[in-house]
Scaffold this active site. Structure first.
Site, PDB file in Angstrom:
ATOM      1  CE1 TYR A 156      -4.067   1.953   0.469  1.00 21.15           C
ATOM      2  CE2 TYR A 156      -2.839   3.106   2.184  1.00 21.15           C
ATOM      3  CZ  TYR A 156      -3.939   3.015   1.358  1.00 21.15           C
ATOM      4  OH  TYR A 156      -4.917   4.001   1.395  1.00 21.15           O
ATOM      5  CB  ALA A 157       3.839   2.198   2.032  1.00 21.94           C
ATOM      6  CB  ALA A 158       5.174   0.335  -2.771  1.00 23.25           C
ATOM      7  CE  LYS A 160      -3.753   4.739  -1.674  1.00 27.36           C
ATOM      8  NZ  LYS A 160      -4.835   5.292  -2.535  1.00 27.36           N
TER       9      LYS A 160
END
Length: 250
Positions: A156-158, A160
């Site tokens: 998810y972090a990658a 976003k």
């Protein structure tokens, strides 16, 4: 009922992930702000059946943002019906959380496909409709996780963080030749949606304790930020990340 204004008068808008949560709030807010037409798109529009009929200027479109043929069909439809596009809101996104050692390759691929590749494909499909008039506003929903990370959300972090990087590149690319096509991001913090409502109360209390304003945000808080960036009120803003997080990340 939200209070109407006129920031979107005569504008044609597309919102993805529109059936519920942030997407619903964004679609309703743009419609109430006077948009001529809001194309509210989601892979499953069923959750919108109880509210979308209240708006004569919202059209429901079942859409998979990873389906090239569906995106081409939507672009063709908007061209036939409206002849242009003024606003694109890239909101569709999913989570498949797990610690790295337990995260499967399929969970990584699915999140990156929807959250990052889907926004790339959607924007690529809609951009020619904005180029017809050499102006428009693209607002993509990132996350504070994309700027500051979070445990168990590598995928998810990658995705976003990738949205932010793409947006900054687009802000430079889309003005080539004198066009006024702007691209910005919104990075929400903890927002009161179905996702957070499923979190145990004890965990929610800990989350709120980390927020200087001591409360979860509401979908309308994000929708108001989108309205600002989509409207001509922000005509001199591009390539930016607007954090709407109650001060969570300072």
């Amino acid at each position: 009922m939200k209070t109407p204004n006129h920031d979107m008068n005569e504008k044609i808008c597309v919102v993805t992930g529109a059936a519920r949560g942030l997407g619903r709030a964004i679609s309703e807010t743009l419609a109430l702000a006077g948009a001529t037409r809001v194309y509210a798109c989601d892979i499953n529009m069923a959750p919108a059946e109880d509210w979308i009929g209240n708006y004569s200027n919202i059209t429901a479109i079942p859409l998979d943002v990873c389906d090239h043929h569906a995106l081409s069909a939507l672009s063709g439809r908007i061209m036939t019906e409206q002849g242009r596009l003024d606003v694109l809101v890239n909101n569709a996104g999913i989570t498949r959380d797990a610690l790295l050692e337990k995260m499967t390759e399929s969970d990584w691929d699915r999140v990156l496909d929807v959250n990052l590749k889907g926004i790339f494909m959607m924007t690529r499909a809609m951009l020619p409709l904005m180029k017809l008039q050499d102006r428009g506003s693209i607002v993509s929903i990132s996350s504070v996780v994309g700027t500051d990370g979070n445990i168990g959300q590598s995928n998810y972090a990658a995705s976003k963080g990738g949205i932010i990087s793409m947006t900054k590149g687009w802000a430079k690319e889309f003005v080539y030749g004198g066009a006024q096509i702007r691209a910005n991001c919104i990075a929400p913090g903890f927002i009161n949606t179905e996702m957070t409502q499923a979190v145990p109360e004890k965990v929610l209390s800990k989350m709120c304790a980390r927020i200087p304003l001591a409360a979860l945000g509401e979908p309308q808080d994000i929708a108001e930020g989108v309205l600002f960036l989509a409207s001509d009120r922000s005509r001199y803003i591009t390539g930016q990340v607007l954090k709407i997080d109650g001060g969570l990340v300072l």
